[in-house]
Design an enzyme around this catalytic site. Structure first.
Site, PDB file in Angstrom:
ATOM      1  N   PHE A   1      -1.157  65.805  60.299  1.00  0.00           N
ATOM      2  CA  PHE A   1      -1.811  65.198  59.125  1.00  0.00           C
ATOM      3  C   PHE A   1      -1.654  63.681  59.173  1.00  0.00           C
ATOM      4  CE2 PHE A   1       0.096  69.295  58.010  1.00  0.00           C
ATOM      5  CZ  PHE A   1      -1.000  70.033  57.590  1.00  0.00           C
TER       6      PHE A   1
ATOM      7  N   ASP B   1      -5.233  65.148  62.982  1.00  0.00           N
ATOM      8  CA  ASP B   1      -5.874  65.185  61.660  1.00  0.00           C
ATOM      9  C   ASP B   1      -7.158  65.989  61.768  1.00  0.00           C
ATOM     10  OD1 ASP B   1      -5.250  63.385  58.960  1.00  0.00           O
ATOM     11  OD2 ASP B   1      -7.280  64.223  59.047  1.00  0.00           O
TER      12      ASP B   1
ATOM     13  N   ASN C   1      -7.068  71.504  63.015  1.00  0.00           N
ATOM     14  CA  ASN C   1      -6.324  72.047  61.886  1.00  0.00           C
ATOM     15  C   ASN C   1      -4.847  72.121  62.247  1.00  0.00           C
ATOM     16  OD1 ASN C   1      -5.044  74.551  60.513  1.00  0.00           O
ATOM     17  ND2 ASN C   1      -6.816  74.086  59.233  1.00  0.00           N
ATOM     18  N   ALA C   2      -4.004  71.457  61.492  1.00  0.00           N
ATOM     19  CA  ALA C   2      -2.584  71.378  61.842  1.00  0.00           C
ATOM     20  C   ALA C   2      -1.911  72.746  61.836  1.00  0.00           C
ATOM     21  CB  ALA C   2      -1.856  70.430  60.895  1.00  0.00           C
TER      22      ALA C   2
ATOM     23  N   ASP D   1       3.288  65.706  57.077  1.00  0.00           N
ATOM     24  CA  ASP D   1       2.941  64.941  55.873  1.00  0.00           C
ATOM     25  C   ASP D   1       1.556  65.364  55.381  1.00  0.00           C
ATOM     26  OD1 ASP D   1       2.967  63.108  53.822  1.00  0.00           O
ATOM     27  OD2 ASP D   1       2.461  61.397  55.100  1.00  0.00           O
TER      28      ASP D   1
ATOM     29  N   CYS E   1       3.612  65.594  48.755  1.00  0.00           N
ATOM     30  CA  CYS E   1       3.175  64.646  47.727  1.00  0.00           C
ATOM     31  C   CYS E   1       2.615  65.388  46.517  1.00  0.00           C
ATOM     32  CB  CYS E   1       2.155  63.662  48.293  1.00  0.00           C
ATOM     33  SG  CYS E   1       0.646  64.432  48.910  1.00  0.00           S
TER      34      CYS E   1
END
Length: 213
Positions: free
Chosen positions: A46, A67, A94-95, A115, A157
């Site tokens: 990400f 990403d 896609n992570a 992240d 986050c």
């Protein structure tokens, strides 16, 4: 154009999210890079425009930045070239899928940074439960990909995920990965993003750094 530490980054103030850079992470970019092993191998999932990856590329020997967003990956790649960091490679994908693929191939990294964007924005209790499962999978995969002695940096986050809940998610994921770990740091937003007393939403950012054993 703006600077994050020694790196120069380009942004589009009219189109890029968060004015083009996640500036609340700037102190954490530097802190993680300071702990990274010289000439090591790092993974930044990400990556957005490359904040963690660019900082790490100043220290380690190889950086893979991921990403899913095409425009973000292109911007991260341009930022790497702008700073002449030829050993930083950007891959669009896609992570979640790539972390599983890396694990299946036996890939290992000295630094793994997770992240993701906020996964618990809405949806009531069920939405929070779904987000917690997704976060746990990310941290579990990251723990398995991190070499012994390496760094795992797990970020959230999501304001709906409290610090206590993030502790629980990370602890459960690392335990399920079968890896012991030391907690090196529990950080939040940088000093230029202070939290407001009585406004818990301003403590949304959680950046936990682990030494995997």
């Amino acid at each position: 154009m703006y600077r994050l530490g020694p790196n120069r980054l380009e942004t589009d103030l009219l189109r890029d999210g968060k004015t083009g850079g996640f500036l609340d992470q700037a102190d954490n970019h530097a802190a993680v890079a300071a702990l990274a092993p010289p000439r090591g191998r790092a993974l930044d999932a990400f990556t957005h425009h490359g904040g963690f990856a660019l900082a790490l590329a100043r220290v380690v020997g190889e950086v893979l930045a991921i990403d899913e967003n095409t425009a973000a990956a292109e911007r991260a790649d341009a930022n790497a070239r702008r700073n002449e960091l030829a050993h930083m490679r950007v891959e669009r994908g896609n992570a979640f899928d790539l972390l599983r693929a890396f694990e299946g191939r036996g890939e290992r990294f000295d630094v793994v940074v997770l992240d993701p964007p906020a996964l618990a924005k809405r949806g009531g209790p069920q939405g929070l439960t779904t987000a917690a499962r997704a976060y746990k999978e990310l941290v579990l995969r990251g723990a398995r990909l991190t070499r012994a002695g390496g760094l795992l940096v797990a970020c959230s986050c999501s304001g709906r995920v409290t610090r206590a809940h993030w502790d629980e998610i990370c602890a459960d994921a690392i335990a399920d990965a079968g890896r012991p770990a030391h907690v090196l740091d529990r950080a939040g937003a940088g000093r230029d993003h202070p939290e407001l007393v009585g406004v818990p939403e301003t403590s949304h950012l959680k950046v936990w750094t682990f030494r995997m054993l």
